[in-house]
Design an enzyme around this catalytic site. Sequence first.
Site, PDB file in Angstrom:
ATOM      1  N   LYS A   1       0.852  -1.198   0.000  1.00 40.16           N
ATOM      2  CA  LYS A   1       0.000   0.000   0.000  1.00 40.16           C
ATOM      3  C   LYS A   1       0.887   1.247   0.000  1.00 40.16           C
ATOM      4  O   LYS A   1       1.993   1.215   0.520  1.00 40.16           O
ATOM      5  CB  LYS A   1      -0.838   0.049   1.287  1.00 40.16           C
ATOM      6  CG  LYS A   1      -1.987  -0.928   1.375  1.00 40.16           C
ATOM      7  CD  LYS A   1      -2.725  -0.731   2.701  1.00 40.16           C
ATOM      8  CE  LYS A   1      -3.801  -1.786   2.905  1.00 40.16           C
ATOM      9  NZ  LYS A   1      -4.920  -1.698   1.968  1.00 40.16           N
TER      10      LYS A   1
ATOM     11  N   ARG B   1     -10.011 -11.772   2.684  1.00 42.14           N
ATOM     12  CA  ARG B   1     -10.813 -12.882   2.160  1.00 42.14           C
ATOM     13  C   ARG B   1     -10.030 -14.194   2.219  1.00 42.14           C
ATOM     14  O   ARG B   1     -10.604 -15.261   2.381  1.00 42.14           O
ATOM     15  CB  ARG B   1     -11.282 -12.549   0.742  1.00 42.14           C
ATOM     16  CG  ARG B   1     -10.159 -12.244  -0.208  1.00 42.14           C
ATOM     17  CD  ARG B   1     -10.570 -11.387  -1.398  1.00 42.14           C
ATOM     18  NE  ARG B   1     -10.670  -9.965  -1.062  1.00 42.14           N
ATOM     19  CZ  ARG B   1     -11.024  -9.018  -1.916  1.00 42.14           C
ATOM     20  NH1 ARG B   1     -11.349  -9.319  -3.156  1.00 42.14           N
ATOM     21  NH2 ARG B   1     -11.099  -7.771  -1.525  1.00 42.14           N
TER      22      ARG B   1
HETATM   23  N1  BES Z   1      -7.921  -3.885   4.977  1.00 44.93           N
HETATM   24  C1  BES Z   1      -8.174  -3.479   3.643  1.00 44.93           C
HETATM   25  C2  BES Z   1      -9.512  -2.773   3.476  1.00 44.93           C
HETATM   26  C3  BES Z   1      -9.648  -1.435   4.155  1.00 44.93           C
HETATM   27  C4  BES Z   1      -9.334  -0.267   3.483  1.00 44.93           C
HETATM   28  C5  BES Z   1     -10.154  -1.342   5.443  1.00 44.93           C
HETATM   29  C6  BES Z   1      -9.495   0.955   4.103  1.00 44.93           C
HETATM   30  C7  BES Z   1     -10.314  -0.113   6.056  1.00 44.93           C
HETATM   31  C8  BES Z   1      -9.980   1.035   5.395  1.00 44.93           C
HETATM   32  C9  BES Z   1      -8.170  -4.689   2.732  1.00 44.93           C
HETATM   33  O1  BES Z   1      -7.334  -5.734   3.101  1.00 44.93           O
HETATM   34  C10 BES Z   1      -7.685  -4.231   1.405  1.00 44.93           C
HETATM   35  O2  BES Z   1      -6.555  -3.839   1.308  1.00 44.93           O
HETATM   36  N2  BES Z   1      -8.547  -4.297   0.404  1.00 44.93           N
HETATM   37  C11 BES Z   1      -8.205  -3.863  -0.893  1.00 44.93           C
HETATM   38  C12 BES Z   1      -8.729  -4.899  -1.867  1.00 44.93           C
HETATM   39  C13 BES Z   1      -8.224  -4.732  -3.264  1.00 44.93           C
HETATM   40  C14 BES Z   1      -6.745  -5.003  -3.323  1.00 44.93           C
HETATM   41  C15 BES Z   1      -8.976  -5.704  -4.142  1.00 44.93           C
HETATM   42  C16 BES Z   1      -8.862  -2.516  -1.133  1.00 44.93           C
HETATM   43  O3  BES Z   1      -9.982  -2.307  -0.653  1.00 44.93           O
HETATM   44  O4  BES Z   1      -8.239  -1.672  -1.747  1.00 44.93           O
HETATM   45 MN    MN Z   2      -5.355  -5.481   2.363  1.00 48.67          MN
END
Ligand code: BES
Ligand code: MN
Length: 492
Positions: A274, A348
């Site tokens: 990220k 997931r």
């Molecule tokens: N933990 C994150 C989701 C999240 C984002 C929670 C912001 C709280 C605040 C999750 O693991 C994630 O990174 N999801 C990605 C999925 C994508 C790579 C398909 C996302 O939402 O960007």
């Molecule tokens: Mn994530």
Amino acid sequence: METRFRDIGVEAIRADLLVVPVQEKKLEQAPLRALDRRLRGKLSERIQKSKFTGAEGSALLYPASGLLPSSHLLLLGMGQAKEIESDVWRKAGARARREAAGVGAVDIALFFAPAGSPEQAAAAIVEGMLLASYQFNKYRSNSKPSDAVRQLTFFRPGLSRSAALEKSIATVLRTMPGVYLARDLINEPPSVTTARFLGEQARRHCRGRGVTVEVWGKQKIAAMKLNGLLAVNRGSQEEPRFIKIHYRPSGKPHKRIALIGKGITFDSGGLSLKPSKSMETMKLDMSGGAAVIGAMSRLPHLGLDIEVTGYIPTTDNLPGANAQKPGDVIRYLNGKTIEVLNTDAEGRLILADGLALAAQQKPDYMINLATLTGACMVALGTEVGGLFSNNQPLADQLLRCAQDTGEKLWQLPLVKEYRELIKSSVADMKNIGGSHGGAITAALILQEFVGDIPWAHLDIAGPAFAESDTPLCNKGGTGFGVRTVLKFLSTL
Ligand code: BES
Ligand code: MN
Ligand code: ZN
């Protein structure tokens, strides 16, 4: 906080803070007139000057200057509705708590004459006070915590205590430590809240009649074929844990429920790293697990006659020399396979283990809580969680409970046409969909692991963490889900 009920009027009650809820444009009501007389007309003057009309969320704080037995007077605007909703009472309780802190009040008395159910109103007021009382000051060197409220007196001429009132308040008092626990676990820095720490905390806080906690280490996790958890953990120096909490009531349980919580103690994204801004709050990524631990910790105190098992797969998600790579394939214990194309879609991957394991026990309902997708946050904002379900009566019941607790949920669809989007060229599915509908494609992946068991998925990415102070919660973990899940369990 001690609560009591008294048959007494506004002129006679003695408290540090005297709170009078006021309906909008009903400033002529008896308690206000009596107060104004005592305050020699100064109260109505002040009301006019400040343009206080009783609009929902407004408040007017007024010093009693020795003219009343109470030190300060607080008028709380309750809005126009004839029957005031629970959430308005809850926010009124929270506001009273914050104003009390401002004037150093520890004894609060509240004029109590609700139009609707007194049990609901009293419980919501107490709940609001406790939600707003929470502070996490452990790491501040100069923190001066505000005084706890010592006593809350509900009063009006003719008011008497009742078993029903006391019971509904007792339920709030028994529930709230679960919310505080979840908030604490989320707020701790991610190097403190490791998988091992979560396991220890589950052991420490989930105890009492009928509760057992198992914390599985890496070997047992491998033996149980929880391969999603192992894959996500590969980039980490910390060992993963799989936490299983079991509650069995003393009598014969008439329902069996599984709660599954996402326990990513820090989500860096893994090799699909990220950007740094998005990582700032990623200690929140175990909020689903924290909600399950918080809820489970209260079950022996609530005495429900259902059997509940909590499952929390937990690890951090880091890039490391041994980290899982885009292109890797995970084989799950139900035989299904997932191709990992983005290591940041890790929730997931570990929930699939938890869901598949829980499904083997054939519970009556499975409910999972997870900070799963940024997409859900884009859709519903920070106040509202997404609800997905393969069973409409279950969804409806959860929505009703969420309405009662004020933890907002909104149902989103499991669009079966979108299954196309998670098709993989090498495995049964891939772990990401296309560029749209990300909350839905994530939910569709989870659905592959629940079989035909009635199941609900709460995507709490938005409401799990308050990015700034809100009426019911200071900046930080909110404990979202604990109250709604416990409410739901109590309706079974
Ligand atoms: N933990 C994150 C989701 C999240 C984002 C929670 C912001 C709280 C605040 C999750 O693991 C994630 O990174 N999801 C990605 C999925 C994508 C790579 C398909 C996302 O939402 O960007
Ligand atoms: Mn994530
Ligand atoms: Zn995550």
